[in-house]
Scaffold this motif. Structure first.
Motif, PDB file in Angstrom:
ATOM      1  N   LYS A   1      -2.523   6.264  -2.626  1.00 13.69           N
ATOM      2  CA  LYS A   1      -3.908   5.610  -2.279  1.00 13.69           C
ATOM      3  C   LYS A   1      -4.268   4.416  -3.051  1.00 13.69           C
ATOM      4  CE  LYS A   1      -5.732  10.256  -0.568  1.00 13.69           C
ATOM      5  NZ  LYS A   1      -4.693  11.134  -0.944  1.00 13.69           N
ATOM      6  N   LYS A   2      -3.288   3.512  -3.289  1.00 16.90           N
ATOM      7  CA  LYS A   2      -3.242   2.302  -3.972  1.00 16.90           C
ATOM      8  C   LYS A   2      -2.409   1.336  -3.431  1.00 16.90           C
ATOM      9  CE  LYS A   2      -4.819   4.290  -8.491  1.00 16.90           C
ATOM     10  NZ  LYS A   2      -4.395   4.178  -9.833  1.00 16.90           N
ATOM     11  N   THR A   3      -2.832   0.144  -3.406  1.00 18.94           N
ATOM     12  CA  THR A   3      -2.123  -1.096  -3.384  1.00 18.94           C
ATOM     13  C   THR A   3      -1.340  -1.405  -4.714  1.00 18.94           C
ATOM     14  OG1 THR A   3      -3.318  -1.641  -1.321  1.00 18.94           O
ATOM     15  CG2 THR A   3      -1.833  -3.370  -2.530  1.00 18.94           C
TER      16      THR A   3
ATOM     17  N   TYR B   1       0.781  -0.939   0.073  1.00 16.90           N
ATOM     18  CA  TYR B   1      -0.124   0.169   0.095  1.00 16.90           C
ATOM     19  C   TYR B   1       0.874   1.153  -0.129  1.00 16.90           C
ATOM     20  CZ  TYR B   1      -3.238   3.433   1.337  1.00 16.90           C
ATOM     21  OH  TYR B   1      -3.785   4.985   1.514  1.00 16.90           O
TER      22      TYR B   1
ATOM     23  N   HIS C   1       0.470   5.162   0.357  1.00 13.89           N
ATOM     24  CA  HIS C   1      -0.524   6.105   0.825  1.00 13.89           C
ATOM     25  C   HIS C   1      -0.583   7.210  -0.314  1.00 13.89           C
ATOM     26  CE1 HIS C   1      -3.280   8.119   3.323  1.00 13.89           C
ATOM     27  NE2 HIS C   1      -2.422   9.200   3.077  1.00 13.89           N
TER      28      HIS C   1
END
Length: 89
Positions: free
Chosen positions: A70-72, A65, A67
């Protein structure tokens, strides 16, 4: 003939400094006299990335992840080297 392209650091100050990241703002003078201000420098601890291959020459990736995105995402395994790690391998 190699022409050096060295910048002179006229001033430097840390904007953020902790154990994981340091952000520095430098004022630099280029060889032609141009002043670059600010020139941001991100300082990180010693870091390693791993390119792990399977027997079939496939690259192993990890899901991580992030931040800021805002994605894995998939990426190479990596991490900071601790001071007690004599051999990061």
């Amino acid at each position: 003939m190699v022409i050096p392209f060295d910048w002179i650091v006229l001033k430097s100050r840390h904007l953020v400094k902790d154990r994981l990241i340091s952000v520095r703002s430098d004022t630099c003078q280029m060889p032609n006299g141009t002043i670059v201000d600010p020139y941001y420098v991100l300082e990180y601890p010693t870091w390693v990335n791993v390119v792990a291959l399977t027997k079939n020459q496939e690259v192993l990736l990890v899901k991580q992840y992030r931040h800021a995105l805002k994605k894995t995402i998939l990426e190479l395994p990596s991490g900071a080297v601790e001071t007690e790690d004599v051999l990061p391998m």
